[in-house]
Design a protein around this motif. Sequence first.
Motif, short mmCIF file in Angstrom:
data_model
loop_
_atom_site.label_atom_id
_atom_site.label_comp_id
_atom_site.label_asym_id
_atom_site.label_seq_id
_atom_site.Cartn_x
_atom_site.Cartn_y
_atom_site.Cartn_z
N GLU A 188 89.26 46.73 76.18
CA GLU A 188 89.98 46.28 74.97
C GLU A 188 90.43 47.51 74.19
N CYS A 189 91.65 47.46 73.70
CA CYS A 189 92.14 48.55 72.85
C CYS A 189 91.37 48.54 71.54
N ALA A 210 94.28 44.81 72.42
CA ALA A 210 95.17 44.57 73.57
C ALA A 210 94.45 44.90 74.88
N PRO A 211 94.81 44.23 75.96
CA PRO A 211 94.21 44.58 77.25
C PRO A 211 94.75 45.93 77.74
N ARG A 250 100.00 51.85 80.15
CA ARG A 250 100.62 52.75 81.12
C ARG A 250 99.90 54.08 81.12
N VAL A 251 99.78 54.68 82.30
CA VAL A 251 99.16 56.00 82.39
C VAL A 251 100.27 57.04 82.21
N ARG A 311 99.91 49.18 75.41
CA ARG A 311 101.24 48.55 75.40
C ARG A 311 101.65 48.04 74.02
N TRP A 312 100.65 47.68 73.19
CA TRP A 312 101.01 47.04 71.94
C TRP A 312 101.54 48.00 70.87
N HIS A 313 100.82 49.10 70.62
CA HIS A 313 101.28 50.02 69.57
C HIS A 313 101.16 51.48 69.96
#
Length: 318
Positions: A85-86, A91-92, A97-98, A106-108
């Motif tokens: 979890e972020c 977020a998952p 992305r690496v 991905r979210w922020h």
Amino acid sequence: MARRWPIQRVPRALWSAQEPTFGDASPALIEAAAKRAGARASGNWFVFAASTDIRADRPFGTRVDGRELVAWRDRAGTLLVGPGECPHLGAPLAHGRVVCDTLVCRWHGLPVGADGRFGWEPLPSHDDGVLAWVRLDGPEDPLPEPVLPARPALAGSVAVVTRVDGVCEPGDIIANRLDPWHGSWFHPYSFTRLTVRAVPEPPDDRFVVDVTFRVAPGIGVPVRAEFACPEPRTVVMTITEGEGEGSVVETHATPLGPGADGRPRTAVIEATIATSDRPGFALARKAAPAIRPLMRRAAARLWRDDLAYAERRYALRS
Ligand code: FES
Ligand SMILES: [Fe+2]
């Protein structure tokens, strides 16, 4: 038995004409062996994937013991594993992305990585060359590395890892593997002429089994194999005599946590590390990409049946 074990003809025989094994397959003996396995030290290590599943160009998401995890590699190939979890809004991270060794949400856009910034800390992890492990500290004393069974040298072997998930607990998977007597009854398509030579008796806590693997209709390869549990969630079968001597099949049972129905889910992550001193095996290793799917397919039916056995065991208990 002869040192060289040629491929043998296996005369056709009626399934029902085999010698029944229920008299030898003592439930108390199996239970006691499973209990001793369960009492061994794991150091809180769990197998969670094949090493080849974890890459430097994208994250890998999974769950172990109810905890969401994410894993990837840096450009040097070092394994990184941590909470899935972020830390910002949850977020998952497996959908991130690496970018240059760092996993970016991905979210922020929050970056997480080995440096442990922004409230995300990597967990202890270990890559043994075939399997990826994570340490989730809990009731046991932690160990610096997982308890690994003896393996053939990877350079001279073909390794294949497969995974299947079931509704049961890890102990159900272990108990299935600690019942060698079901082999030729329950898997007659794979095994025949199965004889249990020795049952576990501490300090020699292992089964010794003579069995013929069916390789084609009417043809089989006889081997001697041993089954032992180096730690509570692993059963290792080692071929000690015959074709493929030194080859191992490691069965790792990893608890995933409860499913949506509240019942436990367990992943069976199995590594077959095959070796042989036959000259043809060097060729076989070159052909490994072609052999791997065949090895997987041969094992798929065995797993389906063994998983059904383990799930049945859990269903009767719960
Ligand atoms: S939820 Fe990951 S950066 Fe916001
Ligand atoms: Fe089986």
